[in-house]
Scaffold this active site. Structure first.
Site, PDB file in Angstrom:
ATOM      1  N   LYS A  88       0.833  -1.201   0.000  1.00 57.71           N
ATOM      2  CA  LYS A  88       0.000   0.000   0.000  1.00 57.71           C
ATOM      3  C   LYS A  88       0.871   1.256   0.000  1.00 57.71           C
ATOM      4  O   LYS A  88       1.922   1.298   0.645  1.00 57.71           O
ATOM      5  CB  LYS A  88      -0.905  -0.033   1.232  1.00 57.71           C
ATOM      6  CG  LYS A  88      -1.936   1.083   1.305  1.00 57.71           C
ATOM      7  CD  LYS A  88      -2.812   0.906   2.544  1.00 57.71           C
ATOM      8  CE  LYS A  88      -3.816   2.031   2.704  1.00 57.71           C
ATOM      9  NZ  LYS A  88      -4.653   1.877   3.921  1.00 57.71           N
ATOM     10  N   SER A 163      -9.341   2.185   3.311  1.00 50.07           N
ATOM     11  CA  SER A 163      -8.451   2.937   2.447  1.00 50.07           C
ATOM     12  C   SER A 163      -7.449   2.071   1.693  1.00 50.07           C
ATOM     13  O   SER A 163      -6.756   2.556   0.796  1.00 50.07           O
ATOM     14  CB  SER A 163      -7.680   3.965   3.283  1.00 50.07           C
ATOM     15  OG  SER A 163      -6.882   3.309   4.264  1.00 50.07           O
ATOM     16  N   SER A 187      -9.913  -0.365   7.311  1.00 51.40           N
ATOM     17  CA  SER A 187      -9.350  -0.115   5.981  1.00 51.40           C
ATOM     18  C   SER A 187      -8.716  -1.318   5.298  1.00 51.40           C
ATOM     19  O   SER A 187      -8.377  -1.241   4.118  1.00 51.40           O
ATOM     20  CB  SER A 187      -8.331   1.022   6.045  1.00 51.40           C
ATOM     21  OG  SER A 187      -8.993   2.250   6.234  1.00 51.40           O
TER      22      SER A 187
END
Length: 454
Positions: A88, A163, A187
């Protein structure tokens, strides 16, 4: 789950890392071949899904070649040796640009890896690129980023959730078999549920946050997104820097179903699908757990205060010096966060400690709790209102409603893909007691077998 492929599927869709690792060691596959398969899948699918924001084929292939050379020399660095992994974009990597999803860091290249990435490299994994994050990980929809919106592999008109948007889309579509995500209010589990993957949020502080851009220090976690529970366990072991150890427990499992509606409205079709899956997994061990409903509103408010205060602390100078560089929606959330008072923050810290004690008492009666991971299926990208039953509710509030309590209390929680509603994935969330990460992963690996090939 039965074998169903999303609209957009790559080489690693449903594949088992354990099987891939066996083939690597048997010589029927090389890391270079696996990495090239990842790069080819990314090239084909990413223009539609926007899961990756940074890919460098020469860097990835150089790592893979080194992994193959080490294996040829008899040096086996572990189960992830030679396996492609995505990271990420709020997690530092020294060789890839890391923007944190924000124009504030456009083109930024960290000088060091985050500790979790360092451990991945030491385990022989191949970092193939960076995946899209909602700007500064401050949003559960995955459609507010310097690089735009990630798209759901099952329907590219729909959001991934966030996210850890790109990481979930990358694994769900089969661009890579594993990815790292972060989780402050859900997330990892939200996009895992909405995209149809396994997503595991470990216990608080069980994985180092060194080199991970902070959102809320009281609530942040790092964890894996994978096709299978066993694969998630392997990645967790690497980033936690230890092997999972589980004591034999002869007791029958005690499973509490979090009463529907305890944390907010649930789409009746999602509720039915998830409850049916829970019954199939746990059988007679499943029992109603109504104890959480009276705590839900207070837990939500406590988490909001902590997150707002800590998020604004991180971004106060940027908000003062260059507010125009934030996405408008993220900036508006930070403006709201600025209003949090010191006494509210201190009171929320005390409340958080009390909720942790209450959860410890609750887990004297249960071994795990279960609920829907997300009470709806993925809405269209940029949608901010959704109809649930007879109510129109905020999309962001809806997707966070069943995940955020376990960030507040720091408990391990995993989202498992258990079916579809109108062709879109739904997830079952299983929550364990504090520090019981190893047992949760072991129990779910035994009970949950995802029949998707590999």
């Amino acid at each position: 789950m039965s074998l169903v492929k999303p609209t957009h599927a790559g080489y690693f869709f449903g594949q088992s890392v354990i099987v891939l690792a066996e083939r690597l060691r048997a010589g029927s596959l090389t890391s270079v071949e696996l990495t090239q398969a990842a790069l080819d899948s990314i090239e084909r699918l990413n223009p539609t899904l926007n899961a990756f924001v940074q890919v460098d084929a020469p860097i990835a292939l150089a790592q893979a070649l080194k992994a193959d050379e080490l294996l040829a020399q008899g040096q086996d660095l572990g189960p992830l040796h030679g396996i492609p992994v995505a990271v990420k974009d709020n997690i530092d990597t020294f060789d890839y640009v890391t923007t944190y999803g924000s124009a504030h860091f456009d083109g930024f290249k960290p000088s060091h890896d985050a500790l979790c990435v360092k451990r991945l490299r030491e385990a022989g994994a191949v970092i193939v690129g960076k995946t899209l994050t909602h700007e500064f990980a401050y949003g559960p929809t995955g459609d507010r980023s310097l690089q735009g919106a990630a798209r759901n592999p099952w329907d590219a008109r729909c959001m991934t959730g966030g996210s850890s948007a790109g990481s979930a889309a990358a694994v769900a579509s089969g661009m890579v078999p594993l990815a790292l995500g972060t989780d402050t209010g859900g997330s990892i589990r939200i996009p895992a549920a909405l995209c149809g993957t396994v997503g595991f949020k470990p216990s608080f502080a069980s994985v180092s946050l060194e080199g991970v851009f902070p959102l809320s220090s009281s609530l942040d976690h790092v964890g894996p997104i994978a096709n299978h529970v066993e694969d998630a366990r392997l990645l967790f072991e690497v980033i936690a820097g230890r092997k999972c150890v589980v004591q034999a427990d002869p007791r029958a499992l005690r499973v509490g179903w979090i009463t529907s509606g305890s944390f907010g409205p649930v789409d009746a079709r999602v509720d039915h699908q998830v409850y049916e899956a829970a019954q199939q997994l746990f059988g007679d061990a499943l029992q109603e757990a109504a104890e959480l409903a009276p705590l839900a509103a207070g837990m939500k408010e406590t988490l909001l205060v902590l997150q707002r205060a800590e998020a604004f602390n991180i971004h106060a100078e940027r908000m003062q010096q260059a507010p125009q560089l934030f996405d408008q929606e993220v900036r508006e959330r930070l403006e709201l966060s600025q209003e949090t008072r010191g006494w509210q923050y201190i009171r929320a810290q005390a409340s958080q400690a009390q909720y942790k004690v209450q959860m410890a008492h609750l887990f004297e009666r249960y071994d795990v709790l279960v609920s829907p991971s997300v009470p709806i299926t993925a809405t269209e990208v940029n949608a901010r209102e959704v109809r649930v039953g007879e109510q129109d509710i905020d999309v962001r509030a809806a997707v966070l409603s069943y995940t955020s309590a376990w960030n507040l209390t720091g408990l391990p929680a995993i989202s498992l893909p258990v079916g579809w509603v109108n062709g879109m994935p739904v997830g079952l969330q299983v929550i364990g007691a504090a520090g019981e990460d190893d047992r949760l992963l072991q129990v779910m690996a035994k009970l949950f077998v995802r029949n998707q090939g590999g």
